[in-house]
Design a protein around this motif. Structure first.
Motif, PDB file in Angstrom:
ATOM      1  N   THR B 222       1.268 -31.075 -37.679  1.00 45.51           N
ATOM      2  CA  THR B 222       2.572 -31.726 -37.771  1.00 45.51           C
ATOM      3  C   THR B 222       3.135 -32.154 -36.416  1.00 45.51           C
ATOM      4  O   THR B 222       4.242 -32.669 -36.358  1.00 45.51           O
ATOM      5  N   HIS B 223       2.408 -31.897 -35.336  1.00 47.18           N
ATOM      6  CA  HIS B 223       2.896 -32.295 -34.015  1.00 47.18           C
ATOM      7  C   HIS B 223       1.824 -33.061 -33.267  1.00 47.18           C
ATOM      8  O   HIS B 223       0.641 -32.760 -33.376  1.00 47.18           O
ATOM      9  N   SER B 224       2.276 -34.002 -32.474  1.00 50.34           N
ATOM     10  CA  SER B 224       1.345 -34.742 -31.646  1.00 50.34           C
ATOM     11  C   SER B 224       2.035 -35.064 -30.330  1.00 50.34           C
ATOM     12  O   SER B 224       3.215 -35.385 -30.326  1.00 50.34           O
ATOM     13  N   PRO B 225       1.309 -34.968 -29.216  1.00 48.84           N
ATOM     14  CA  PRO B 225       1.938 -35.303 -27.927  1.00 48.84           C
ATOM     15  C   PRO B 225       2.324 -36.783 -27.848  1.00 48.84           C
ATOM     16  O   PRO B 225       3.168 -37.147 -27.070  1.00 48.84           O
ATOM     17  N   MET B 226       1.694 -37.597 -28.670  1.00 46.32           N
ATOM     18  CA  MET B 226       2.077 -39.014 -28.737  1.00 46.32           C
ATOM     19  C   MET B 226       2.382 -39.353 -30.181  1.00 46.32           C
ATOM     20  O   MET B 226       1.637 -38.982 -31.082  1.00 46.32           O
ATOM     21  N   PHE B 227       3.500 -40.008 -30.396  1.00 42.53           N
ATOM     22  CA  PHE B 227       3.779 -40.491 -31.739  1.00 42.53           C
ATOM     23  C   PHE B 227       4.581 -41.790 -31.634  1.00 42.53           C
ATOM     24  O   PHE B 227       4.788 -42.302 -30.539  1.00 42.53           O
ATOM     25  N   HIS B 228       4.983 -42.317 -32.779  1.00 47.37           N
ATOM     26  CA  HIS B 228       5.620 -43.634 -32.796  1.00 47.37           C
ATOM     27  C   HIS B 228       7.021 -43.523 -33.387  1.00 47.37           C
ATOM     28  O   HIS B 228       7.224 -42.821 -34.380  1.00 47.37           O
ATOM     29  N   GLN B 229       7.928 -44.214 -32.736  1.00 45.15           N
ATOM     30  CA  GLN B 229       9.308 -44.218 -33.202  1.00 45.15           C
ATOM     31  C   GLN B 229       9.748 -45.645 -33.405  1.00 45.15           C
ATOM     32  O   GLN B 229       9.233 -46.559 -32.778  1.00 45.15           O
ATOM     33  N   VAL B 230      10.751 -45.820 -34.249  1.00 51.47           N
ATOM     34  CA  VAL B 230      11.416 -47.109 -34.278  1.00 51.47           C
ATOM     35  C   VAL B 230      12.903 -46.843 -34.104  1.00 51.47           C
ATOM     36  O   VAL B 230      13.449 -45.942 -34.723  1.00 51.47           O
ATOM     37  N   GLU B 231      13.495 -47.586 -33.194  1.00 55.03           N
ATOM     38  CA  GLU B 231      14.930 -47.451 -32.999  1.00 55.03           C
ATOM     39  C   GLU B 231      15.590 -48.783 -33.284  1.00 55.03           C
ATOM     40  O   GLU B 231      15.009 -49.843 -33.052  1.00 55.03           O
ATOM     41  N   GLY B 232      16.818 -48.690 -33.754  1.00 55.78           N
ATOM     42  CA  GLY B 232      17.607 -49.901 -33.945  1.00 55.78           C
ATOM     43  C   GLY B 232      18.861 -49.801 -33.106  1.00 55.78           C
ATOM     44  O   GLY B 232      19.371 -48.707 -32.880  1.00 55.78           O
ATOM     45  N   LEU B 233      19.312 -50.923 -32.615  1.00 57.53           N
ATOM     46  CA  LEU B 233      20.554 -50.938 -31.844  1.00 57.53           C
ATOM     47  C   LEU B 233      21.349 -52.178 -32.228  1.00 57.53           C
ATOM     48  O   LEU B 233      20.814 -53.286 -32.263  1.00 57.53           O
ATOM     49  N   VAL B 234      22.628 -51.954 -32.527  1.00 57.31           N
ATOM     50  CA  VAL B 234      23.528 -53.071 -32.790  1.00 57.31           C
ATOM     51  C   VAL B 234      24.744 -52.901 -31.893  1.00 57.31           C
ATOM     52  O   VAL B 234      25.315 -51.810 -31.823  1.00 57.31           O
ATOM     53  N   VAL B 235      25.087 -53.911 -31.155  1.00 59.08           N
ATOM     54  CA  VAL B 235      26.322 -53.918 -30.365  1.00 59.08           C
ATOM     55  C   VAL B 235      27.048 -55.219 -30.681  1.00 59.08           C
ATOM     56  O   VAL B 235      26.503 -56.310 -30.486  1.00 59.08           O
ATOM     57  N   GLY B 307      17.599 -39.789 -36.846  1.00 59.80           N
ATOM     58  CA  GLY B 307      18.931 -39.557 -36.306  1.00 59.80           C
ATOM     59  C   GLY B 307      19.622 -40.882 -36.065  1.00 59.80           C
ATOM     60  O   GLY B 307      18.974 -41.920 -35.947  1.00 59.80           O
ATOM     61  N   CYS B 308      20.962 -40.826 -36.007  1.00 60.78           N
ATOM     62  CA  CYS B 308      21.702 -42.067 -35.799  1.00 60.78           C
ATOM     63  C   CYS B 308      23.106 -41.752 -35.333  1.00 60.78           C
ATOM     64  O   CYS B 308      23.507 -40.599 -35.263  1.00 60.78           O
ATOM     65  N   SER B 327      31.600 -52.286 -29.840  1.00 57.86           N
ATOM     66  CA  SER B 327      31.123 -50.971 -30.263  1.00 57.86           C
ATOM     67  C   SER B 327      29.743 -51.199 -30.870  1.00 57.86           C
ATOM     68  O   SER B 327      29.342 -52.335 -31.094  1.00 57.86           O
ATOM     69  N   GLY B 328      29.054 -50.106 -31.126  1.00 55.04           N
ATOM     70  CA  GLY B 328      27.705 -50.297 -31.635  1.00 55.04           C
ATOM     71  C   GLY B 328      27.208 -49.100 -32.393  1.00 55.04           C
ATOM     72  O   GLY B 328      27.857 -48.052 -32.428  1.00 55.04           O
ATOM     73  N   PHE B 329      26.066 -49.275 -33.012  1.00 56.23           N
ATOM     74  CA  PHE B 329      25.406 -48.122 -33.613  1.00 56.23           C
ATOM     75  C   PHE B 329      23.934 -48.144 -33.236  1.00 56.23           C
ATOM     76  O   PHE B 329      23.403 -49.185 -32.820  1.00 56.23           O
ATOM     77  N   ALA B 330      23.313 -46.972 -33.326  1.00 54.23           N
ATOM     78  CA  ALA B 330      21.891 -46.850 -33.020  1.00 54.23           C
ATOM     79  C   ALA B 330      21.284 -45.877 -34.020  1.00 54.23           C
ATOM     80  O   ALA B 330      21.970 -44.995 -34.532  1.00 54.23           O
ATOM     81  N   PHE B 331      20.009 -46.066 -34.281  1.00 52.74           N
ATOM     82  CA  PHE B 331      19.315 -45.120 -35.154  1.00 52.74           C
ATOM     83  C   PHE B 331      17.865 -45.031 -34.714  1.00 52.74           C
ATOM     84  O   PHE B 331      17.372 -45.923 -34.018  1.00 52.74           O
ATOM     85  N   GLY B 332      17.217 -43.931 -35.055  1.00 53.15           N
ATOM     86  CA  GLY B 332      15.819 -43.773 -34.682  1.00 53.15           C
ATOM     87  C   GLY B 332      15.074 -42.964 -35.730  1.00 53.15           C
ATOM     88  O   GLY B 332      15.595 -41.977 -36.251  1.00 53.15           O
TER      89      GLY B 332
END
Ligand code: ZN
Lengths: 832, 366
Positions: B222-235, B307-308, B327-332
């Motif tokens: 369930t763990h890896s030193p490398m993995f992939h994320q996607v983040e979103g950002l709106v401002v 998280g967001c 203002s903005g929001f972010a999520f990952g």
């Protein structure tokens, strides 16, 4: 934080009938996420009752053991009211004692089912239990003998032993350190659970005023230690046991009971959140002094580790020198022991940042450190110390010394101006200013509605919330109490987007092209070590040996960021071959790390935007990270079958795969011979586009093949995709075709074996002139007919004019011109 | 060719007698009908219609007849020849059709033979998952932002309100690089791309950033030193948590199916305030009947997704955005994690082992 629920409910009332699940659901929704609910007796089912031993007959056995044949009064719990006959191997009880009895049908931890069974010549109907058998600890000195007032025979024994006591484990985020205490959790129950009332603050108590009779304390660094409280308990009985309830609660909270004096300090820390340190007062010599450590000073901490201190570490000293790492861990010399009769209690407030740094520096994680580095309520030192004194006196038979030392005062909390409509603006919910004020007061803030002018609230956070510093922090408090589940779902309207950028589109195109060429994509870790580069056969001077080193790699063998994707794909290919997939073609795309040794990336300020130059300098300080493609193929390119023979992969497949990628981008690749590891010295192509080297392809050196568990003749390529992508042709011109007839001419040329075919072809092309439509090398021959050191290249030339039919002899003339130029440039001789 | 021959007695010219011509015709037609294949028919043509066939020889004699007899004999022979040629042509057509048909039958192959001569390629499922997610956001009008994986400490931490002594730094196990005072890390999150985006673009900003990130986690199921994320950002102006909720609900339904929504729980991230954990409704049991036995959500009805939060104004300031205006929001979210529960993968290691059997199973699109 593991919190025994009964402890929490000592300090707050929830409506009758509120279930544990209702409480934890609410806590989860307001920000303390439930991790688990545990109870010591959760594995015990069936009748477990108080029994009174009526008779106890010792019966020596042939095996040397003596068992006791007992009759036990279990009231009506066995359905008959008759005494229960039970064989018991323990001896630490007498007739008349109250014991814990499990009756047939009961199940003990580990799925141990109790029945009536014949043993030692009796029918033993049940069992008298030890603490270990109930899963309550390791004590197996005998069975549990209950206090005489524990209850009546036949009563359920669970409440007496606290077996049903539930402990809720909550995830506490770093900003909510106050919830690392029963006090904080009880307060959260108060504000979260519908109808909760009657919060009784364990840190709110009348404490004796400070006087000059306490242990002398000098704080030399008031910034590091704003408050220091010292109290003393004399005449303490070091052998006094820790009361059961305290053992149970400390254990349930995940700490180990040690001795009454230590357990009390831990108990109060769990209850109030304020870490306490206890000293053996008789071992403390003179005044306690708080200061920063000096260069080279050392301390052996409670865990027996001798530590060299840093000048930034806060320490507590006495006349003998350093006796503790303030707020983090005490020292060995003044440790409380089983002979301690005078306990000196320290309740001090420490600077959180210092705690964090010292903890990290010395790699100490402790319950005290965890709280001190996140921020503890600075106003409760006196109350916490007083609570410790109270418990030591009550359970350890000591006397509270009248001396009370208090040095320093708690720092004042800042007043923050918060727009009254901020919570509404942030959440998108219609939260009124009144509702905001109500929520802020509920979490302990002082709110003045007319302090900062219309529409602005002047808010003072409570002393246990050092995390509340910005206006927006307060909006979170309001919104979580109003409820995150009430936030409506509204899609924003972005402006028209421009879609994927061209490089993003091209990267996808490259992946699809390679998949179409039969290659399967893999993803590898980018970590390598010297051995990987040795396996590639790189020379000592190879620039690919200039690696970015990781300070804390997971393994010493892979302690660097790779400069080439080849080790990853070769390893992956080797693994596939090892699994029996002998015909394999794989590719990987990813960035490689090429150090620029261009100096530090500055830590810029955060109270303003960096200038463009500062931002550019950050990027310049990072290694170059071009996107690479690596591919490997081994075994057969075309499998053998009913259609014919297999065709093994060849160096040309590696070159062609790169050509396919380049063509997908509208680019043409030229290949020339080069010697480069890890390729075969005679079978490596340097690949160029517009005269710029973009990569290499060819057959892998047999030694490298062996090192990676690959068959000989495995082929590979590595290309810098950024170089290709930036040259990609954006708009290709539509072609036009001539519809006039084609004229075909074949030529066979003999050249020295060392002459590249590409050079011959280039000469033919140039010599043939504009009428040449295409040229194709259709045969390469070496052997007797052309002589040693020679090769014959046979080309098919097609001639066509765009606007007319070629005249008789025109194509032949062009062919002759082509051959003539090839002869001049490459020494080619036309074969008869 | 025979010219008129006055000495010749036409009565003596036997082959031109009517019964003789008739016999030739009959013989020819019979032979034609009897020709079993094209080869036989070729011979019949030679024998009965060729230059040396009886009817051709008879035709030559016509010229020897007296003029008054020529016409009749010519007609007789001509008709016979015509009938013979017609019969040959007809027979030829029949035999050719038969031949064609027989050839096609003879050329029959076993179409169930294996046809896979070339290897099939495939793309890595995480690449495909990243592209799929990027496309969902591009369809909404977002753009895809990128940044380096070897990143400046300031961008990975400080600019995101994670000062050097922030306790949250211990939440992330960071790979640091040598020399240590270069302040360069392997990015622990895709969030530095948010900072880069704000530093290089002006609002309104709607971006999504998929990418590789690194943490010092030992490699296990369930763990890896490398993995992939996607983040979103709106401002943008007037952005609220409600917009965040709407966006993630939409994202969830696009990725996991119609009607799949999200749930927010308060949490803590330095770069957002307020912050929330996002749970996505289990797309297998949907929290309904069967939730207790559901392996995907382990009986919870919800799956922890990411998280967001609302972008912390401090982050806006450090990245040059005026928090009074915007203002903005972010999520990952974890792409690997999302992939794992979307495709029922319990152990993440096959994602990074390079076994072609794994990637091949997903082809070129998911
Ligand atoms: Zn489910």
């Amino acid at each position: 934080m593991k919190a025994p629920l009964s402890w929490v409910l000592d300090h707050v009332d929830v409506p009758e009938g509120t279930t544990t699940e209702e409480i934890t659901d609410r806590l989860t929704l307001t920000g303390l996420k439930l991790e688990a609910v545990e109870s010591p007796g959760r594995e015990i089912t069936g009748p477990l009752v108080i029994g009174r031993v009526l008779t106890k007959e010792p019966e020596p056995q042939k095996n040397g053991k003596t068992i006791n044949w007992c009759t036990v009064d279990v009231g009506d719990a066995n359905g008959t009211g008759e005494p229960q006959g039970i064989v018991c191997g323990a001896h630490n009880f007498e007739p008349g004692d109250l014991v814990v009895t499990v009756l047939p049908g009961g199940v003990l931890p580990g799925g141990f089912e109790i029945g009536a069974r014949k043993t030692y010549g009796h029918l033993s109907a049940g069992m008298i239990c030890s603490a270990r058998e109930l899963g309550l600890g390791d004590d197996h000195d005998g069975i549990i003998v209950l206090p005489a007032d524990a209850g009546e025979p036949g009563q359920d024994v669970r409440p007496v032993l606290g077996l049903d006591e539930e402990t809720i484990e909550l995830e506490v985020n770093p900003d909510r350190a106050y919830a690392l205490s029963i006090r904080g959790i009880a307060r959260e129950v108060l504000v979260s659970v519908e109808g909760a009332t009657g919060f009784r603050d364990p840190a709110l108590r009348d404490t004796p005023p400070a006087n000059d009779d306490g242990h002398p304390v000098v704080v030399e660094d008031a910034e590091g230690c704003p408050v220091f409280v010292a109290r003393k308990v004399t005449g303490f009985d070091p052998t006094a046991p820790t009361p059961d309830f305290m053992v149970r609660r400390i254990t349930a909270a995940g700490m180990r009971p040690i001795s009454l004096a230590v357990d009390v300090t831990n108990y109060v820390m769990l209850e109030t959140g304020r870490p306490i340190h206890g000293y053996d007062a008789d071992k403390v010599q003179g005044a306690l002094v708080v200061r920063r450590a000096r260069e080279g000073e050392t301390l052996t901490t409670l865990d027996g580790t001798k530590r060299t201190l840093d000048p930034a570490d806060l320490v507590v000293t006495d006349d003998s020198g350093i006796i503790g790492l303030g707020g983090v861990m005490g020292g060995e010399t003044t440790e409380i022991s089983d002979t301690t009769t005078t306990v000196l209690v320290e309740a001090a407030h420490w600077d959180a940042v210092s705690m964090f740094r010292t903890g990290r520096r010395h790699k100490i994680t402790s319950e005290a450190g965890k709280r001190n580095e996140r921020g503890v309520d600075p106003t409760i030192c006196e109350a916490a110390a007083d609570r410790v004194v109270e418990l030591l006196v009550e359970h350890g038979g000591g006397q509270a010394d009248p001396g009370v030392t208090v040095v320093g005062t708690p720092p004042a909390m800042p007043v923050v101006e918060v727009p009254g409509d901020l919570a509404a603006r942030v959440s998108g919910m219609p939260i009124t200013e009144e509702r905001s004020v109500e929520c802020l007061r509920a979490v302990g803030c002082e709110v003045s509605v007319d302090g900062g002018g219309a529409g602005t609230l002047s808010v003072t956070p409570p002393p246990w919330r050092p995390d509340l510093t910005d206006a927006q922090d307060f909006s979170e408090e309001v919104i979580r109490l109003v409820g995150y589940d009430k936030v409506p779902s509204v899609l924003p309207t972005p402006p028209s987007g421009r879609g994927l950028t061209r490089p993003q589109q091209l990267r996808r195109r490259i992946g699809r092209t390679l998949a179409g060429e039969g290659f399967v994509e893999v993803v590898s870790f980018p970590f390598v070590g010297a051995a990987d580069l040795d396996a590639l056969g790189l020379t000592a001077e190879d620039p690919r040996r200039d690696l970015l080193q990781l300070s804390n790699p997971l393994s010493a063998e892979a302690g660097f960021m790779t400069t080439t994707l080849l080790p990853g794909v070769l390893r992956a290919a080797g693994k596939n071959v090892g699994h029996g997939n002998t015909d394999v073609a794989i590719f990987e795309t990813g960035t490689v790390t090429l150090p620029r040794h261009s100096g530090p990336a500055a830590i810029l300020p955060v109270d303003r935007r960096p200038t463009d130059d500062e931002f550019a300098a950050l990027d310049a300080a990072l290694p170059a990270q071009p996107l690479h493609l690596a591919l490997v193929a081994a075994g057969d390119a075309v499998a053998g079958g009913w259609w014919g023979e297999a065709r093994p992969v060849s160096w040309a497949d590696a070159v062609d795969a790169v050509r396919a990628v380049a063509e997908a981008l509208g680019l043409e690749v030229t290949a020339s011979s080069v010697e480069l590891a890890p390729w075969h010295p005679g079978r490596c192509a340097e690949l160029s586009v517009d005269g710029v080297v973009v990569g290499h392809a060819g057959e892998v050196h047999p030694t490298v093949c062996e090192a990676f568990g690959l068959p000989k003749r495995t082929v590979a390529a590595e290309v810098d995709l950024d170089l290709l992508i930036e040259r990609a042709v954006h708009l290709r011109k539509a072609p036009t075709f001539s519809s006039y007839p084609v004229a075909k001419e074949d030529v066979a040329l003999v050249v020295d074996a060392s002459v590249p075919a590409a050079a011959v072809e280039a000469a033919l092309r140039e010599g043939a002139g504009e009428l040449l439509e295409s040229i194709r090398l259709f045969d390469v021959y070496t052997g007797d007919q052309v002589g040693e050191g020679k090769k014959s290249l046979a080309y098919a030339l097609r001639f066509r004019a765009p606007d007319r039919t070629l005249k008789e002899g025109e194509a032949a003339a062009a062919r002759d011109a082509a051959v003539a130029l090839a002869a001049e440039r490459t020494g080619a001789v036309q074969r008869a | 060719m025979s010219g008129p021959n006055t000495d010749y007695d036409p009565v003596e010219v036997t082959p031109l007698k009517a019964d003789q011509v008739e016999a030739m015709r009959e013989a020819a037609l019979t032979a034609i009908a009897d020709a079993a294949d094209l080869e036989a028919l070729k011979q019949v043509r030679l024998d009965h219609a060729g230059d040396r066939s009886p009817i051709a020889l008879a035709n030559r004699e016509i010229g020897a007849l007296p003029p008054q007899a020529r016409k009749e004999a010519g007609q007789r022979v001509g008709q016979a020849r015509g009938a013979i040629n017609q019969a040959i042509a007809a027979r030829q057509a029949v035999l050719e059709a038969e031949h064609e048909e027989r050839m096609l039958v003879e050329e029959t192959v076993d179409v169930s033979l294996p046809t896979t001569r070339r290897r099939r390629g495939g793309r890595h499922p995480l690449t495909l998952q990243s592209e799929l997610i990027a496309d969902l956001f591009v369809a909404m009008g977002y753009e895809v932002a990128e940044g380096p994986v070897v990143e400046a400490e300031w961008l990975n931490f400080d600019a995101l309100n994670l000062g050097p002594d922030h306790p949250a730094r211990t939440m992330q196990d960071t790979f640091w690089t040598e020399p240590a005072d270069d302040h360069v890390v392997l990015r622990t999150q895709t969030s530095p791309v948010q900072a880069r985006t704000m530093l290089t673009r002006t609002p309104p900003i709607y971006v999504v950033c998929p990418g590789r990130v690194f943490r010092t986690d030992e490699y296990d199921a369930t763990h890896s030193p490398m993995f992939h994320q996607v983040e979103g950002l709106v401002v943008d102006e007037g952005i609220t948590m409600a917009h965040l909720k709407g966006t993630l609900d939409h994202f969830a339904s696009q990725l996991f199916g119609d009607g799949i929504t999200t749930r927010f729980r308060p949490s803590y991230f330095p770069f957002t305030e307020p912050s929330a954990e996002v749970d996505v409704k289990c797309f297998v049991c949907r929290g309904g009947e069967g939730v207790a036995e559901c392996r995907t959500c382990r009986g919870e009805g919800w799956i922890e997704w990411g998280g967001c939060g609302v972008v912390n104004p401090r982050v806006l300031v450090a990245c040059g955005v005026d928090p009074e205006v915007y203002s903005g929001f972010a999520f990952g979210m974890g792409i690997d994690r999302s992939f794992m529960f979307r495709h029922d993968l319990e152990d993440l290691r096959p994602l990074f082992e390079g076994d072609v059997r794994f990637s091949s199973a997903f082809g070129t699109e998911i």
